[in-house]
Scaffold this motif. Sequence first.
Motif, mmCIF file in Angstrom:
data_model
loop_
_atom_site.group_PDB
_atom_site.id
_atom_site.type_symbol
_atom_site.label_atom_id
_atom_site.label_comp_id
_atom_site.label_asym_id
_atom_site.label_seq_id
_atom_site.Cartn_x
_atom_site.Cartn_y
_atom_site.Cartn_z
ATOM 1 N N SER A 295 32.276 36.417 34.282
ATOM 2 C CA SER A 295 33.052 36.936 33.165
ATOM 3 C C SER A 295 34.213 35.975 32.958
ATOM 4 C CB SER A 295 33.581 38.335 33.475
ATOM 5 O OG SER A 295 32.512 39.248 33.625
ATOM 6 N N ALA A 296 34.471 35.610 31.705
ATOM 7 C CA ALA A 296 35.509 34.622 31.426
ATOM 8 C C ALA A 296 36.331 35.059 30.228
ATOM 9 C CB ALA A 296 34.892 33.256 31.166
ATOM 10 N N GLU B 181 46.021 42.621 37.391
ATOM 11 C CA GLU B 181 47.155 42.445 36.488
ATOM 12 C C GLU B 181 47.489 40.963 36.309
ATOM 13 O OE1 GLU B 181 50.428 44.766 37.913
ATOM 14 O OE2 GLU B 181 49.210 46.578 38.182
ATOM 15 N N LEU B 182 47.408 40.193 37.403
ATOM 16 C CA LEU B 182 47.680 38.762 37.306
ATOM 17 C C LEU B 182 46.657 38.082 36.394
ATOM 18 C CD1 LEU B 182 49.279 36.253 38.296
ATOM 19 C CD2 LEU B 182 47.571 36.045 40.125
ATOM 20 N N ALA B 183 45.389 38.462 36.528
ATOM 21 C CA ALA B 183 44.347 37.877 35.674
ATOM 22 C C ALA B 183 44.661 38.131 34.206
ATOM 23 C CB ALA B 183 42.987 38.460 36.044
ATOM 24 N N ARG C 178 39.771 35.890 36.963
ATOM 25 C CA ARG C 178 40.035 35.872 38.399
ATOM 26 C C ARG C 178 40.671 37.195 38.825
ATOM 27 N NH1 ARG C 178 39.517 30.635 36.792
ATOM 28 N NH2 ARG C 178 39.322 29.016 38.399
ATOM 29 N N ASN C 179 39.923 38.268 38.656
ATOM 30 C CA ASN C 179 40.443 39.580 39.058
ATOM 31 C C ASN C 179 40.121 39.829 40.530
ATOM 32 O OD1 ASN C 179 37.712 40.194 39.044
ATOM 33 N ND2 ASN C 179 37.794 41.370 37.145
ATOM 34 N N ALA C 180 40.528 41.005 41.023
ATOM 35 C CA ALA C 180 40.370 41.297 42.448
ATOM 36 C C ALA C 180 38.911 41.291 42.877
ATOM 37 C CB ALA C 180 41.011 42.653 42.766
ATOM 38 N N ALA C 181 38.055 41.913 42.093
ATOM 39 C CA ALA C 181 36.639 41.989 42.472
ATOM 40 C C ALA C 181 36.022 40.596 42.573
ATOM 41 C CB ALA C 181 35.873 42.846 41.469
ATOM 42 N N LEU D 276 37.620 37.656 43.067
ATOM 43 C CA LEU D 276 38.211 36.876 44.157
ATOM 44 C C LEU D 276 37.702 37.337 45.516
ATOM 45 C CD1 LEU D 276 41.871 36.645 42.805
ATOM 46 C CD2 LEU D 276 40.228 34.759 42.935
ATOM 47 N N ASN D 277 37.582 38.651 45.701
ATOM 48 C CA ASN D 277 37.077 39.148 46.983
ATOM 49 C C ASN D 277 35.649 38.681 47.240
ATOM 50 O OD1 ASN D 277 39.389 40.564 47.851
ATOM 51 N ND2 ASN D 277 38.871 42.333 46.586
ATOM 52 N N TRP D 278 34.813 38.753 46.193
ATOM 53 C CA TRP D 278 33.427 38.300 46.343
ATOM 54 C C TRP D 278 33.352 36.789 46.517
ATOM 55 C CZ3 TRP D 278 31.133 35.387 42.201
ATOM 56 C CH2 TRP D 278 29.810 34.985 42.459
ATOM 57 N N ARG D 279 34.028 36.062 45.646
ATOM 58 C CA ARG D 279 33.891 34.602 45.623
ATOM 59 C C ARG D 279 34.399 33.959 46.907
ATOM 60 N NH1 ARG D 279 33.368 30.250 46.524
ATOM 61 N NH2 ARG D 279 33.450 28.351 45.242
ATOM 62 N N PHE D 280 35.493 34.475 47.462
ATOM 63 C CA PHE D 280 36.107 33.808 48.597
ATOM 64 C C PHE D 280 36.007 34.592 49.912
ATOM 65 C CE2 PHE D 280 38.242 32.110 44.781
ATOM 66 C CZ PHE D 280 37.854 30.781 44.927
ATOM 67 N N PHE D 281 36.385 35.858 49.906
ATOM 68 C CA PHE D 281 36.393 36.587 51.175
ATOM 69 C C PHE D 281 35.007 37.037 51.625
ATOM 70 C CE2 PHE D 281 40.849 37.516 49.625
ATOM 71 C CZ PHE D 281 41.422 36.557 50.454
ATOM 72 N N ASP D 282 34.063 37.126 50.697
ATOM 73 C CA ASP D 282 32.693 37.488 51.068
ATOM 74 C C ASP D 282 31.771 36.276 51.182
ATOM 75 O OD1 ASP D 282 33.497 40.122 50.953
ATOM 76 O OD2 ASP D 282 32.691 40.484 48.944
ATOM 77 N N HIS D 283 32.317 35.086 51.084
ATOM 78 C CA HIS D 283 31.480 33.887 51.083
ATOM 79 C C HIS D 283 30.679 33.794 52.379
ATOM 80 C CE1 HIS D 283 30.198 29.713 50.755
ATOM 81 N NE2 HIS D 283 30.534 29.771 49.475
#
Length: 338
Positions: A65-66, A193-195, A208-211, A213-220
């Motif tokens: 999503s962009a 909110e930052l996104a 770059r929302n929470a969902a 970022l969590n998937w892309r980086f913390f779930d890598h």
Amino acid sequence: MAVRRYQPGDESQIQTLFQKTFHQERPLHAWEWKFKQNPEHKEPFILVFEENGKILGHISLWLMSAYIKGCIETIGVRVDTMVDPDARGKGIYKHLNDALIEEGRKAGITYLYGFPAPKAKELFLRYTGATHLTDMPRWMYVQKPVSLLSSKLSPLKVLKPLDRVYGKIRQTKKTPHAYEVKRITHCDPAFDELADKTKHTADGLVVRNAAYLNWRFFDHPSHTYKMTALYKQGDLQGYVITHEKEGRFRNGMIVDWLAVDDDAWQALLDEALVVLSEADVVQSWALPSMMPAHLMKQNGFVHKDSPMPLVGKEIDPENTDMNDPDKWFLTPGDVDSY
């Protein structure tokens, strides 16, 4: 002999084709993370070329999503394009690319882009009418020159202590910033909110929302990242994500970052260099129009090279104007290999 959409059960042949084409193993859980665990796009966008029950070709999009001019749309990053080496010369690549555009239109994808290898780039441009937007500039900051040189010239390893002297000479006094710094291990709604606050950073950028970022980086499935966030009076002002890789030398990478204003951008760079202080070299890449490019240049980074072509193709005719690199905000995090 036909191109069709992915069907459950194709995974085994896809993984075999991946290994045969790229000469590397990919765990099934890594494939699942990439194509099935995206929180907003769980349905894989994969097309396969099949002949007599055997998958001989594959093309796919990493759906995101962009924000396109401030509105949320679906875009696709072109990844894992492959043709069985024993089946080349049958026009499989052309069939796949023709189907990609048509199926992308049906799926409501408005724009797609990728960073193809030279031959793939040539064929992508030829078969789809895509545009070579630019070559992605890579920026580099050398923190330990002797250690970097000794990775190629072993006798220099005895001189590594000189890096501490070099660091003291080069070190500049940073202006203390007024932000509270936090290490983040899971993103909360403040990142949503930052996104939204930063959606006009460029005409085109991934949400770059929470969902995400969590998937892309913390779930890598294979990389470990560190996220540092800045707050002012409890409000999130920006974040930076870093990664280190050990090899012949210690390579630090600024993988992704986003901020609300110039002061926060500078503070994020300062904090990233703190996190990566043990790295021999710190690298990232950014388009010339992006704030990170200006910032890195001002802070001693040099433009090392531009090794990756950026190629784009509008699916929605209204996005033809997005074939301009100055309209995009892209970081290494927008590529599946980082």
